[in-house]
Write a protein that holds these residues in place. Structure first.
Motif, PDB file in Angstrom:
ATOM      1  N   TYR A   1       0.786  -1.324   0.059  1.00  0.00           N
ATOM      2  CA  TYR A   1      -0.017   0.117   0.048  1.00  0.00           C
ATOM      3  C   TYR A   1       0.961   1.194   0.015  1.00  0.00           C
ATOM      4  O   TYR A   1       1.808   1.159   0.578  1.00  0.00           O
ATOM      5  CB  TYR A   1      -0.902  -0.025   1.265  1.00  0.00           C
TER       6      TYR A   1
ATOM      7  N   PHE B   1       5.872   1.970  -1.068  1.00  0.00           N
ATOM      8  CA  PHE B   1       5.075   0.798  -0.913  1.00  0.00           C
ATOM      9  C   PHE B   1       5.210   0.094   0.467  1.00  0.00           C
ATOM     10  O   PHE B   1       6.810  -0.306   0.781  1.00  0.00           O
ATOM     11  CB  PHE B   1       4.937  -0.155  -2.235  1.00  0.00           C
ATOM     12  N   SER B   2       4.321  -0.683   1.273  1.00  0.00           N
ATOM     13  CA  SER B   2       4.669  -1.228   2.292  1.00  0.00           C
ATOM     14  C   SER B   2       3.288  -2.148   2.471  1.00  0.00           C
ATOM     15  O   SER B   2       2.259  -1.821   2.328  1.00  0.00           O
ATOM     16  CB  SER B   2       5.069  -0.251   3.505  1.00  0.00           C
ATOM     17  N   THR B   3       3.736  -3.401   3.220  1.00  0.00           N
ATOM     18  CA  THR B   3       2.517  -4.124   3.523  1.00  0.00           C
ATOM     19  C   THR B   3       2.190  -4.132   4.863  1.00  0.00           C
ATOM     20  O   THR B   3       1.487  -4.452   5.320  1.00  0.00           O
ATOM     21  CB  THR B   3       3.129  -5.742   3.369  1.00  0.00           C
TER      22      THR B   3
ATOM     23  N   LEU C   1      -1.733  -1.404  -4.001  1.00  0.00           N
ATOM     24  CA  LEU C   1      -2.569  -0.330  -4.042  1.00  0.00           C
ATOM     25  C   LEU C   1      -2.274   1.064  -4.015  1.00  0.00           C
ATOM     26  O   LEU C   1      -1.266   1.281  -2.945  1.00  0.00           O
ATOM     27  CB  LEU C   1      -3.474  -0.485  -2.883  1.00  0.00           C
ATOM     28  N   ILE C   2      -2.414   2.242  -4.724  1.00  0.00           N
ATOM     29  CA  ILE C   2      -2.248   3.395  -4.214  1.00  0.00           C
ATOM     30  C   ILE C   2      -3.296   4.144  -4.142  1.00  0.00           C
ATOM     31  O   ILE C   2      -4.378   4.465  -4.736  1.00  0.00           O
ATOM     32  CB  ILE C   2      -1.518   3.975  -6.040  1.00  0.00           C
ATOM     33  N   ASP C   3      -3.491   4.531  -3.082  1.00  0.00           N
ATOM     34  CA  ASP C   3      -4.381   5.295  -2.058  1.00  0.00           C
ATOM     35  C   ASP C   3      -4.365   6.523  -2.749  1.00  0.00           C
ATOM     36  O   ASP C   3      -3.924   7.448  -2.260  1.00  0.00           O
ATOM     37  CB  ASP C   3      -4.277   5.203  -0.887  1.00  0.00           C
TER      38      ASP C   3
ATOM     39  N   ALA D   1      -1.479  -3.926   5.260  1.00  0.00           N
ATOM     40  CA  ALA D   1      -2.118  -3.173   4.400  1.00  0.00           C
ATOM     41  C   ALA D   1      -3.498  -3.834   4.008  1.00  0.00           C
ATOM     42  O   ALA D   1      -4.706  -3.046   3.869  1.00  0.00           O
ATOM     43  CB  ALA D   1      -1.634  -3.046   3.104  1.00  0.00           C
TER      44      ALA D   1
ATOM     45  N   LEU E   1      -6.540   3.153  -5.425  1.00  0.00           N
ATOM     46  CA  LEU E   1      -7.725   2.918  -4.555  1.00  0.00           C
ATOM     47  C   LEU E   1      -8.516   4.270  -4.158  1.00  0.00           C
ATOM     48  O   LEU E   1      -7.991   5.301  -3.953  1.00  0.00           O
ATOM     49  CB  LEU E   1      -7.173   2.512  -3.230  1.00  0.00           C
TER      50      LEU E   1
ATOM     51  N   VAL F   1       1.469  -0.820   7.349  1.00  0.00           N
ATOM     52  CA  VAL F   1       1.232   0.817   7.549  1.00  0.00           C
ATOM     53  C   VAL F   1       1.144   1.213   8.779  1.00  0.00           C
ATOM     54  O   VAL F   1       0.385   0.762   9.773  1.00  0.00           O
ATOM     55  CB  VAL F   1       0.087   1.027   6.615  1.00  0.00           C
TER      56      VAL F   1
END
Ligand SMILES: Cc1cc2nc3c(=O)[nH]c(=O)nc-3n(C[C@H](O)[C@H](O)[C@H](O)COP(=O)(O)OP(=O)(O)OC[C@H]3O[C@@H](n4cnc5c(N)ncnc54)[C@H](O)[C@@H]3O)c2cc1C
Ligand code: FES
Ligand code: FES
Lengths: 292, 180
Positions: free
Chosen positions: A8, B6-8, A51-53, B27, A31, B10
């Motif tokens: 994310y 990007f990270s799993t 996902l790119i929020d 995430a 997203l 957060v």
């Protein structure tokens, strides 16, 4: 069921989002409201690595008055469309359509950009932008381009969006003094996707309709303009002639909501109601749901 | 470009029922699992986990949302209220009492989401018709009770609240008159 592990990232603005997306690869998803995407992720319908929020990008939310048209930001939520005074005054079809979408707790997060990008054949907003002759404003790292709604919806869940390209706004011409909109649908229960639905836009003068635009949803793989019926109404041939023209305009496919014959029948029923409503013969109300 | 990689996992900092909470979340973790598994707030329920049943309805930043279609990772800075908080503040006490009095629940699985939805309606529309109540709860399934008793309960509370605020309004008018 739970989604698979994924990565994310939160985007600060549009160029940041596009950069993150390029780095994550084409299978990563933007997203927005998440009301379609997260349902699919929970069901593990498709493998999504990242996902790119984009939901916090302020420049993408809200409605602006551009003089002859409105610009509706991609992150404008269904609940915003329902309540926005500019939309009610200048593009009322969106305000009529919004309450027909899903349920209150989904409309608070679902966005117009997400709905257009997802392109569900039963969705209300794609049919609205088609009937209202709106332009979809798209941005990629290379720059911006505009696509007329008529050229945007290509098929079942398929749009003119290219890889790494996002919707930033919808621009829609404001209605003139005689222009009226009607959005009608038939659904088994309130909030369900419609069995059949239409968006009618026309000038009303001298007891008849002029410059008619008519689109249908839930009638095939993508929202469709009913050109034969539009011509019949434009030349004042009457609703029956317009309904007859629907026979060639529409090629409904069977879905969970019903077979082609029933959908054709409902298309005519809705057209009678919508035309009568615009001509003031009976009130046009947003939806017609079975009791839940 | 150091931030927002990007990270799993957060980091999020938010308010839940008025209290500050900071956690590192996966995430993919949706809000209901976050509330139930990470915070031990088991009043919010997960039914279908794809947006259909409404059992997961909670309040985020003043609006009702589907907890199963909201990621905890998205909620940095958010203000979340669940049935635990809404009960503690007394905000939904009259609705809860009316649900009991009208037999508007049996197993209770749908009830926390139903109460959040009904409270949202009454905040926006103090005198809803039965059709409006039905429409607003159209996204909340109840598999045991049926909906008539729930609609009765909401109608009763709406009327009682109108009566109560009517008295408050008269009281304020009186004060206003004496002040002038
Ligand atoms: C129970 C239920 C009932 C529903 N009923 C209806 C209904 O009756 N009618 C209806 O129309 N919809 C309905 N919906 C769907 C709802 O309207 C969604 O909000 C909408 O389809 C998607 O919008 P979103 O912002 O939530 O998008 P998301 O779920 O965030 O995204 C959907 C897709 O669009 C992409 N995307 C999002 N924003 C952009 C953008 N700006 N540019 C490019 N791509 C983007 C995402 O990457 C994703 O692939 C329902 C949903 C549920 C859960
Ligand atoms: S669990 Fe969220 S709607 Fe069913
Ligand atoms: S009381 Fe059992 S589901 Fe509503």
């Amino acid at each position: 069921m739970k989604g698979a592990s994924l990565a994310y990232a939160r985007a600060n603005d549009v160029s940041h989002a596009l950069e993150l997306w390029r780095r994550a690869g084409p299978d990563a998803r933007l997203l927005a409201g998440g009301q379609s995407l997260l349902a699919g992720i929970n069901l593990r319908l498709n493998e999504i690595p990242g996902l790119i929020d984009i939901s916090r990008i302020g420049e993408l939310r809200g409605v602006a008055d551009l003089g002859d048209r409105l610009r509706i930001g991609a992150l404008t939520r269904h609940a915003d469309l329902q309540a926005d005074p500019l939309v009610a005054a200048h593009a009322p079809a969106f305000a009529q359509a919004a309450p027909l979408i899903a349920h209150a707790a989904i409309r608070t997060r679902g966005t117009i950009g997400g709905s257009l990008a997802y392109a569900d054949p039963a969705a209300e907003l794609p049919a609205c932008v088609l009937a209202l002759d709106a332009e979809i404003v798209l941005r990629a790292e290379a720059g911006e381009r505009r696509v007329a709604a008529e050229n945007f919806f290509l098929g079942l869940f398929e749009t003119a969006l290219r890889p790494f390209e996002m919707i930033v706004a919808v621009e829609v011409p404001k209605i003139g003094p005689n222009r009226r909109h009607a959005v009608l649908e038939l659904a088994r229960r309130s909030g369900d996707y419609a069995m059949a639905g239409l968006v009618l836009a026309a000038d009303v003068a001298g007891g008849r309709l002029h410059d008619v635009r008519l689109s249908y949803f839930s009638m095939g793989p993508a929202p469709v303009l009913a050109r034969g019926a539009m011509a019949a109404l434009d030349s004042d041939e009457g609703v029956e002639a317009a309904c007859a023209a629907l026979g060639t305009d529409l090629d409904p496919v069977a879905d969970l909501q019903g077979g082609p014959e029933m959908k054709r029948h409902l298309a005519g029923v809705l057209l009678h109601r919508a035309v009568a409503g615009l001509l003031g013969h009976s009130p046009v109300s947003g939806g017609n749901h079975g009791r839940g | 470009m150091a931030e927002a990689e990007f990270s799993t996992l957060v980091e999020v900092s938010l308010r839940v029922n008025g209290e500050r909470v900071s956690r590192r979340v996966e995430a993919r973790r949706h809000l209901i699992d976050f509330l139930r598994l990470d915070l031990g707030l088991t009043g919010s329920h997960a039914g279908c986990e794809h947006g259909v049943c409404g059992a997961c309805t909670v309040r985020v930043d003043g609006e009702i949302v589907r907890g199963c279609l909201t990621l905890a990772a998205q909620l940095d800075g958010a203000d979340v209220w669940t049935i635990e908080g809404l009960s503690d503040t007394g905000e939904v006490r009259d609705l809860q009492q009316a649900f009991v009095a009208r037999n508007a629940l049996q197993c209770g699985y749908c009830t926390p989401g139903m109460l959040a939805t009904c409270a949202d309606l009454l905040e926006r529309s103090p005198a809803p018709s039965r059709a409006e109540i039905r429409e607003h709860i159209s996204g909340n399934y109840c598999r045991c009770t049926g909906y008539e008793a729930i609609i009765d309960a909401v109608e009763t509370v709406a009327a009682a609240r109108r009566a109560a605020t009517g008295q408050v309004a008269i009281g304020q008018a009186t004060i206003g008159e004496t002040a002038e």
